[in-house]
Scaffold this motif. Structure first.
Motif, PDB file in Angstrom:
ATOM      1  N   PRO A 210       0.838  -1.205   0.000  1.00  0.00           N
ATOM      2  CA  PRO A 210       0.000   0.000   0.000  1.00  0.00           C
ATOM      3  C   PRO A 210       0.873   1.256   0.000  1.00  0.00           C
ATOM      4  O   PRO A 210       1.869   1.324   0.723  1.00  0.00           O
ATOM      5  CB  PRO A 210      -0.798  -0.120   1.305  1.00  0.00           C
ATOM      6  N   LYS A 211       0.499   2.228  -0.797  1.00  0.00           N
ATOM      7  CA  LYS A 211       1.345   3.419  -0.941  1.00  0.00           C
ATOM      8  C   LYS A 211       1.546   4.163   0.376  1.00  0.00           C
ATOM      9  O   LYS A 211       2.595   4.765   0.604  1.00  0.00           O
ATOM     10  CB  LYS A 211       0.742   4.356  -1.989  1.00  0.00           C
ATOM     11  N   ASP A 212       0.532   4.146   1.233  1.00  0.00           N
ATOM     12  CA  ASP A 212       0.636   4.906   2.476  1.00  0.00           C
ATOM     13  C   ASP A 212       1.533   4.239   3.517  1.00  0.00           C
ATOM     14  O   ASP A 212       1.871   4.855   4.531  1.00  0.00           O
ATOM     15  CB  ASP A 212      -0.749   5.100   3.102  1.00  0.00           C
TER      16      ASP A 212
ATOM     17  N   LEU B 270      -6.545  15.340   2.013  1.00  0.00           N
ATOM     18  CA  LEU B 270      -6.733  15.969   0.708  1.00  0.00           C
ATOM     19  C   LEU B 270      -6.760  14.980  -0.446  1.00  0.00           C
ATOM     20  O   LEU B 270      -7.498  15.175  -1.418  1.00  0.00           O
ATOM     21  CB  LEU B 270      -5.613  16.986   0.450  1.00  0.00           C
ATOM     22  N   ASN B 271      -5.967  13.928  -0.365  1.00  0.00           N
ATOM     23  CA  ASN B 271      -5.716  13.114  -1.555  1.00  0.00           C
ATOM     24  C   ASN B 271      -5.901  11.620  -1.350  1.00  0.00           C
ATOM     25  O   ASN B 271      -5.453  10.828  -2.171  1.00  0.00           O
ATOM     26  CB  ASN B 271      -4.289  13.384  -2.051  1.00  0.00           C
ATOM     27  N   SER B 272      -6.560  11.260  -0.257  1.00  0.00           N
ATOM     28  CA  SER B 272      -6.839   9.850  -0.042  1.00  0.00           C
ATOM     29  C   SER B 272      -8.327   9.600  -0.271  1.00  0.00           C
ATOM     30  O   SER B 272      -8.935  10.200  -1.146  1.00  0.00           O
ATOM     31  CB  SER B 272      -6.398   9.441   1.363  1.00  0.00           C
TER      32      SER B 272
ATOM     33  N   ASP C 158      -4.492   1.387  -0.866  1.00  0.00           N
ATOM     34  CA  ASP C 158      -3.341   2.194  -0.465  1.00  0.00           C
ATOM     35  C   ASP C 158      -3.542   2.811   0.909  1.00  0.00           C
ATOM     36  O   ASP C 158      -2.590   2.996   1.672  1.00  0.00           O
ATOM     37  CB  ASP C 158      -3.085   3.299  -1.500  1.00  0.00           C
ATOM     38  N   ALA C 159      -4.795   3.146   1.256  1.00  0.00           N
ATOM     39  CA  ALA C 159      -5.078   3.750   2.555  1.00  0.00           C
ATOM     40  C   ALA C 159      -5.279   2.702   3.637  1.00  0.00           C
ATOM     41  O   ALA C 159      -4.641   2.741   4.695  1.00  0.00           O
ATOM     42  CB  ALA C 159      -6.325   4.633   2.447  1.00  0.00           C
ATOM     43  N   TYR C 160      -6.189   1.764   3.370  1.00  0.00           N
ATOM     44  CA  TYR C 160      -6.638   0.828   4.402  1.00  0.00           C
ATOM     45  C   TYR C 160      -5.875  -0.492   4.406  1.00  0.00           C
ATOM     46  O   TYR C 160      -5.979  -1.257   5.367  1.00  0.00           O
ATOM     47  CB  TYR C 160      -8.118   0.510   4.204  1.00  0.00           C
ATOM     48  N   GLY C 161      -5.135  -0.781   3.336  1.00  0.00           N
ATOM     49  CA  GLY C 161      -4.475  -2.077   3.225  1.00  0.00           C
ATOM     50  C   GLY C 161      -3.455  -2.328   4.316  1.00  0.00           C
ATOM     51  O   GLY C 161      -3.160  -3.477   4.643  1.00  0.00           O
ATOM     52  N   PHE C 162      -2.891  -1.252   4.861  1.00  0.00           N
ATOM     53  CA  PHE C 162      -2.003  -1.356   6.023  1.00  0.00           C
ATOM     54  C   PHE C 162      -2.776  -0.766   7.199  1.00  0.00           C
ATOM     55  O   PHE C 162      -2.763   0.447   7.429  1.00  0.00           O
ATOM     56  CB  PHE C 162      -0.701  -0.600   5.769  1.00  0.00           C
ATOM     57  N   PRO C 163      -3.514  -1.588   7.955  1.00  0.00           N
ATOM     58  CA  PRO C 163      -4.492  -1.083   8.926  1.00  0.00           C
ATOM     59  C   PRO C 163      -3.979  -0.069   9.947  1.00  0.00           C
ATOM     60  O   PRO C 163      -4.737   0.844  10.311  1.00  0.00           O
ATOM     61  CB  PRO C 163      -4.996  -2.364   9.599  1.00  0.00           C
ATOM     62  N   PRO C 164      -2.740  -0.140  10.455  1.00  0.00           N
ATOM     63  CA  PRO C 164      -2.332   0.905  11.400  1.00  0.00           C
ATOM     64  C   PRO C 164      -2.375   2.310  10.800  1.00  0.00           C
ATOM     65  O   PRO C 164      -2.561   3.292  11.512  1.00  0.00           O
ATOM     66  CB  PRO C 164      -0.893   0.505  11.761  1.00  0.00           C
TER      67      PRO C 164
ATOM     68  N   THR D  65      -9.317  -7.163   6.010  1.00  0.00           N
ATOM     69  CA  THR D  65      -9.204  -5.787   5.525  1.00  0.00           C
ATOM     70  C   THR D  65      -8.326  -5.714   4.293  1.00  0.00           C
ATOM     71  O   THR D  65      -8.669  -5.050   3.301  1.00  0.00           O
ATOM     72  CB  THR D  65      -8.638  -4.886   6.641  1.00  0.00           C
ATOM     73  N   MET D  66      -7.194  -6.391   4.340  1.00  0.00           N
ATOM     74  CA  MET D  66      -6.309  -6.411   3.176  1.00  0.00           C
ATOM     75  C   MET D  66      -7.020  -6.987   1.958  1.00  0.00           C
ATOM     76  O   MET D  66      -6.947  -6.439   0.847  1.00  0.00           O
ATOM     77  CB  MET D  66      -5.064  -7.250   3.483  1.00  0.00           C
TER      78      MET D  66
END
Length: 663
Positions: A211-213, A228-230, A551-557, A592-593
């Motif tokens: 995930p990008k984040d 702004l961008n998620s 990209d946002a939620y795929g890494f839950p922390p 979630t992933m």
């Protein structure tokens, strides 16, 4: 004797192929008519699903330019139903090809007539009886109901035409990623519990993709970028004063204002606020808490948005502290994580489900009920309704149902999601939220020179795409309504406006802010706003809300849907081990992933590249081609901009935006 070549494309739908006997009569503008031409290739299975069949026919009548056709089938064979996409007829002598888009089920033992390009306003259709009979049949199929009181209207019974392959696609994706999840599960469950936050990163690269984040998830720059961008940039607004209920003071945030006073940053439009008060009173899943936060943000000298203060619940008090960037690192990190629990639940219920999927279904139903497939505005809208009814039906039955994914993973569960969606759609207006430039202006986020939030790329790309779609729709509408009289006398489009704006208890969709004044569209500009809003929401708005999910939620922390325990009531120092206790178990992490990866997949073709071509009228075809060219130009500009950015915004590249809400 003249030879005609006839090409017939059978549609790619369930049971679209036929074994029936088919005849075709060709008609010309000079009154010439052929005999019924039997369409049958010897020893060949004609008219199979998705198949293109070519026939060579001869007749005494020489029609250089075929202007109309008469199509008929019987009920012979085991399967006689037939869905026809398109018929092309070429006079081999004149070399002229006439195209007849059918895009219909052909009823048995009935003569059905189609004109060249099959595009007429109702008042100019030469066969109004056939048109009206067809609309009556569609109105019976596409009926409204309020399945869940308080939510937008939905289809009463799913028409067979709408039972699509999107459910099949979703199931295939689910199987694909569940297979990957099994492998991930062996890695996840084969070891001990998380020992560090970094342990979780080990399952990503080879299985689901990173995930990008995830790379910079702890930083304040990343947290500001998310606003702004998620997935949910729809709640931030310009701050002109601090609410009384917010316990933040100028003294608290002064160290982070780069030497400016609070008055100066307000005057310079560099202070922004998010208030998720709408979450107050929403049901939460047993044992879980969803904050109701207020947060303050500041645009620094580099144009980057940074958090200044977070209060996790609405009313200030000693057990509801204001968290600051100067707090102990893990304390501040946990405050941001709890804030994101609220933001993610808002996003799924309102930004995504309510304000795209559910609101747009009503427009789809109204278009099918009120507009003939021959109507040019139906042809404009149809590509943007592809699969929406089916995916909504599938999502509500699978994802949002009790015990489904939403129930398992979100702090507010499926009950809370529906409650929150009701709150959100209750205030959605076509002339505000549905009109993107006005929506941005209403929140104080618009500036011609780009000085307000210069890194708000989602806004910038959305405004550019809105203008392109509005320009496309304007040209298309003006082509067919070159006078207000044509619009006023179009009963079908007036019925469409009436149904979408009529309150739900009176049998309509109940959409607010539709410019349908005194019971009519009185000028083309009103219709242009409605059609632009529908196309923009079904494509751009949904893409912005949907495709950043992994990209946002795929890494839950980074952006949790829920956390264990309760939000902190003090700013006391915390350690990494304390953070780990708040994280969900490995099974929920895997769910979630898996689901966010599926939801981030593209379901239909890119904007302007329509799966089914509805437009064949040459002037309209030129307008569509110009729209595609403009989208390509926009894509080039976004790519050029992204070359200069360390962190690229790519979710609204035109080639990445599907035409419709299909997943």
């Amino acid at each position: 004797m003249v030879t005609y070549e006839v090409k017939i494309k059978t549609g790619d739908k369930k049971r679209a192929g036929t074994d029936a006997n088919v005849t075709l009569v060709l008609l010309g503008g000079d009154g010439k008519v052929t005999k019924p031409l039997a369409l049958d290739n010897w020893l060949w299975n004609d008219f199979e699903r998705g198949q293109l069949d070519v026939f060579t026919c001869q007749d005494d009548a020489d029609i250089p330019d075929v202007t109309d056709i008469k199509l008929r089938r019987d009920t012979s064979g085991l399967f006689s139903d037939w869905y026809v996409e398109k018929i092309e007829v070429t006079n081999q002598k004149s070399g002229v090809t006439s195209v007849f888009p059918i895009l219909r089920w052909v009823r048995p033992d009935v003569d059905l007539y189609f004109g060249k390009y099959d595009t007429y306003l109702p008042q100019s259709d030469p066969r109004p009886e056939q048109r009206n009979e067809e609309l009556q049949r569609k109105r019976a199929l596409y009926d409204y109901t309020e399945k869940t009181p308080g939510l937008p209207v939905q289809i009463k019974t799913l028409p067979e035409d709408e039972m699509f392959t999107s459910a099949v696609k979703f199931d295939l994706l689910l199987k694909k990623y569940m297979f990957k999840a099994e492998k991930a599960g062996q890695m996840l469950f084969g070891g001990t519990a998380w020992e560090t936050l970094e342990d979780l990163t080990e399952v990503y690269s080879s299985l689901f993709g990173i995930p990008k984040d995830m790379k910079d998830w702890k930083s304040d720059i990343n947290f500001g970028w998310q606003r702004l961008n998620s997935v949910n940039p729809n709640v931030i607004r310009l701050c002109t004063e601090i609410p009384e209920k917010f316990g933040v003071t100028e003294e608290m945030i002064k160290p982070f204002l780069e030497g400016l006073t609070m008055s100066q940053v307000i005057v310079n439009r560099r202070l922004f606020i998010v208030d998720l008060e709408i979450l107050d009173g929403i049901h939460t899943a047993d044992g879980f808490i969803c904050p109701i936060p207020i947060a303050l943000f500041f645009t620094d000298g580099l144009g980057q948005l940074k958090p200044l203060a977070i209060q996790l619940f609405q009313q200030k008090g000693p057990d509801n502290p204001v968290f600051l960037p100067s707090d102990p690192p893990y304390t501040w990190l946990l405050a941001k994580m709890w804030y994101n629990v609220a933001d993610s639940n808002y996003h799924q219920a309102i930004t995504h489900l309510g304000n795209t999927h559910l609101i747009m279904e009503g427009f789809c139903i109204a278009a099918n009920r009120c507009l003939s497939p021959t109507h040019p505005m139906f042809k404009l809208l149809a590509p943007h309704f592809l699969f929406i009814i089916a995916i909504n039906n599938h999502a509500l039955n699978v994802l949002v149902s009790p015990g489904g994914w939403i129930d398992k993973t979100l702090a507010i569960g499926s009950t809370g999601v529906l409650e929150l969606a009701k709150k959100g759609v209750r205030t959605w207006r076509m002339d505000c939220e549905g009109n993107y430039p006005e929506w941005i202006k209403s929140r104080g986020l618009f500036s011609k020179d780009g000085s307000i939030l210069p890194t708000f790329y989602q806004r910038d790309d959305s405004l550019t795409l809105y203008e392109a779609i509005r320009n496309y729709v304007t040209k298309y509408v003006n082509l067919y309504y070159d006078s207000s009289d044509k619009l006023l006398n179009d009963e079908e489009i007036q019925n469409f406006g009436r149904e979408v704006s009529t309150p739900k208890p009176e049998g309509g969709c109940g959409v607010l802010g539709v410019p349908f004044e005194n019971g009519k569209f009185s000028c083309p500009d009103q219709l242009i706003l409605v059609l632009t809003s529908v196309i923009f929401t079904s494509s751009v708005v949904h893409a912005a809300a949907n495709f950043a999910q992994y990209d946002a939620y795929g890494f839950p922390p980074n952006y949790p849907f829920k956390l264990n325990g309760a939000p902190p009531k003090t700013t006391n120092p915390l350690k990494e081990g304390d953070i780990l206790k708040y994280l969900m178990d490995k099974s929920t992490t895997l769910d979630t992933m898996t689901i966010t990866k599926i939801l981030s997949e593209r379901g239909t073709n890119a904007l302007g590249d329509f799966e089914v071509n509805y437009t064949y009228d040459p002037p309209a075809v030129q307008i569509v081609d110009n729209f595609r060219k403009e989208l390509k130009e926009i894509s080039v500009k976004i790519h050029e901009r992204n070359k200069t950015l360390e962190r690229k915004y790519e979710y609204l590249l035109p080639e990445e935006i599907p035409n419709s809400i299909s997943i």
